[in-house]
Design a protein around this motif. Structure first.
Motif, PDB file in Angstrom:
ATOM      1  N   VAL A   6      80.463  70.193  90.501  1.00  0.00           N
ATOM      2  CA  VAL A   6      79.228  69.638  89.998  1.00  0.00           C
ATOM      3  C   VAL A   6      79.591  68.452  91.610  1.00  0.00           C
ATOM      4  N   ALA A   7      80.971  67.397  90.339  1.00  0.00           N
ATOM      5  CA  ALA A   7      81.083  66.592  90.507  1.00  0.00           C
ATOM      6  C   ALA A   7      82.192  66.035  91.326  1.00  0.00           C
ATOM      7  N   ALA A   8      82.175  67.198  92.189  1.00  0.00           N
ATOM      8  CA  ALA A   8      82.991  66.611  93.192  1.00  0.00           C
ATOM      9  C   ALA A   8      81.870  67.072  94.992  1.00  0.00           C
ATOM     10  N   LEU A   9      80.762  67.234  94.414  1.00  0.00           N
ATOM     11  CA  LEU A   9      80.042  67.318  95.373  1.00  0.00           C
ATOM     12  C   LEU A   9      79.496  65.571  96.443  1.00  0.00           C
ATOM     13  N   VAL A  59      76.884  64.050  83.697  1.00  0.00           N
ATOM     14  CA  VAL A  59      77.639  64.052  82.728  1.00  0.00           C
ATOM     15  C   VAL A  59      78.049  64.894  81.566  1.00  0.00           C
ATOM     16  N   GLY A  60      79.153  64.818  81.171  1.00  0.00           N
ATOM     17  CA  GLY A  60      79.994  66.339  80.677  1.00  0.00           C
ATOM     18  C   GLY A  60      79.950  66.322  78.768  1.00  0.00           C
ATOM     19  N   PHE A  61      80.190  67.076  78.313  1.00  0.00           N
ATOM     20  CA  PHE A  61      80.803  67.567  76.954  1.00  0.00           C
ATOM     21  C   PHE A  61      81.586  67.554  76.641  1.00  0.00           C
ATOM     22  N   ALA A  62      82.127  67.389  75.293  1.00  0.00           N
ATOM     23  CA  ALA A  62      83.704  68.205  75.067  1.00  0.00           C
ATOM     24  C   ALA A  62      83.648  67.923  73.459  1.00  0.00           C
ATOM     25  N   ASN A  64      86.235  63.824  86.813  1.00  0.00           N
ATOM     26  CA  ASN A  64      85.653  62.283  87.576  1.00  0.00           C
ATOM     27  C   ASN A  64      84.572  62.438  87.554  1.00  0.00           C
ATOM     28  N   ILE A  65      84.205  62.110  86.039  1.00  0.00           N
ATOM     29  CA  ILE A  65      82.223  61.732  86.178  1.00  0.00           C
ATOM     30  C   ILE A  65      82.224  60.441  84.852  1.00  0.00           C
TER      31      ILE A  65
END
Ligand code: C5P
Length: 216
Positions: free
Chosen positions: A132-135, A142-145, A163-164
């Protein structure tokens, strides 16, 4: 009370685990209650957004006035996310997506034979967030880790790798199945820790942070 900071915006959220079948009666899954993603969905709705929640298997009720799409596997989650990604202004990837699926899946129940083990083969699942980030013209991501150690180092390098603009880190042992969370926000400008709060209160702070970033 929550200001309608996301009025007119569409927020796409993934939540819960994914589960990957071995055969029709067995599967492999990740540990995730879904509480965090559902709380964020509720907070985003409260802030006036239209919310689409793509959820793996959880025992939770859908938040009020949120469009929930139920999926089981990572590949199904990927397909649903891609169908809605172009409508979304914001994508928040909270799901604990299985990294692999069983490539030697059996159509019929595998019979147990005495004293023998079992060999599974795995193939990688799509990295939904990275895709999605590459679209082109895609949503703000937003990511979670959840990490068990070296949070500061691992979370920031994950943010850069995917790349977010924003990655929320936390310690797995503190948040798994818990009702509260301590979020650390990782951004280009550095990181900041939010106070330990119940997941809904933390979600409201996170949603506010995202809304302010978007309008800046
Ligand atoms: O790569 P890792 O799983 O540690 O990164 C976590 C982030 O990436 C989470 O936001 C998770 O929802 C997302 N993710 C994903 N698809 C995957 C693996 C992780 O969207 N296959």
């Amino acid at each position: 009370f929550q200001e309608k900071l996301l009025r007119g915006k569409c927020v796409l959220i993934t939540a819960g685990p994914t589960a990957e079948p071995i055969d029709p009666v067995r599967m492999i899954t990740n540990r995730s209650s879904g509480k965090m993603g559902y709380a964020i969905a509720r907070a985003a709705r409260e802030a006036g957004a239209r919310v689409i929640l793509v959820s793996g298997p959880t025992a939770l009720e859908s938040p009020y006035d949120v469009q929930r799409i139920s999926v089981t596997t990572a590949r199904q989650m990927h397909e649903q996310v891609m169908q809605h990604a172009h409508d979304a202004d914001i994508f928040i990837s909270v799901a604990a997506v299985a990294d692999w699926h069983v490539s030697n899946f059996q159509e019929n129940k595998i019979k147990k034979t005495d004293n023998t083990g079992m060999d599974l083969e795995f193939a990688p699942n799509p990295d939904i967030l990275a895709l999605v980030a590459a679209l082109e013209n895609g949503p703000w991501c937003v990511g979670f880790a959840a990490e068990t150690e070296n949070l500061l180092e691992y979370a920031e390098s994950k943010r850069q790798r995917k790349n977010i603009p924003l990655l929320v880190g936390n310690l797995a042992q503190d948040v798994m199945d818990a009702d509260s969370t301590t979020m650390v926000l990782f951004e280009e400008s550095g990181h900041q820790q939010l106070p330990t709060l119940p997941k809904l209160a933390a979600s409201r702070q996170l949603v506010k942070h995202i809304a302010l970033k978007l309008s800046a």
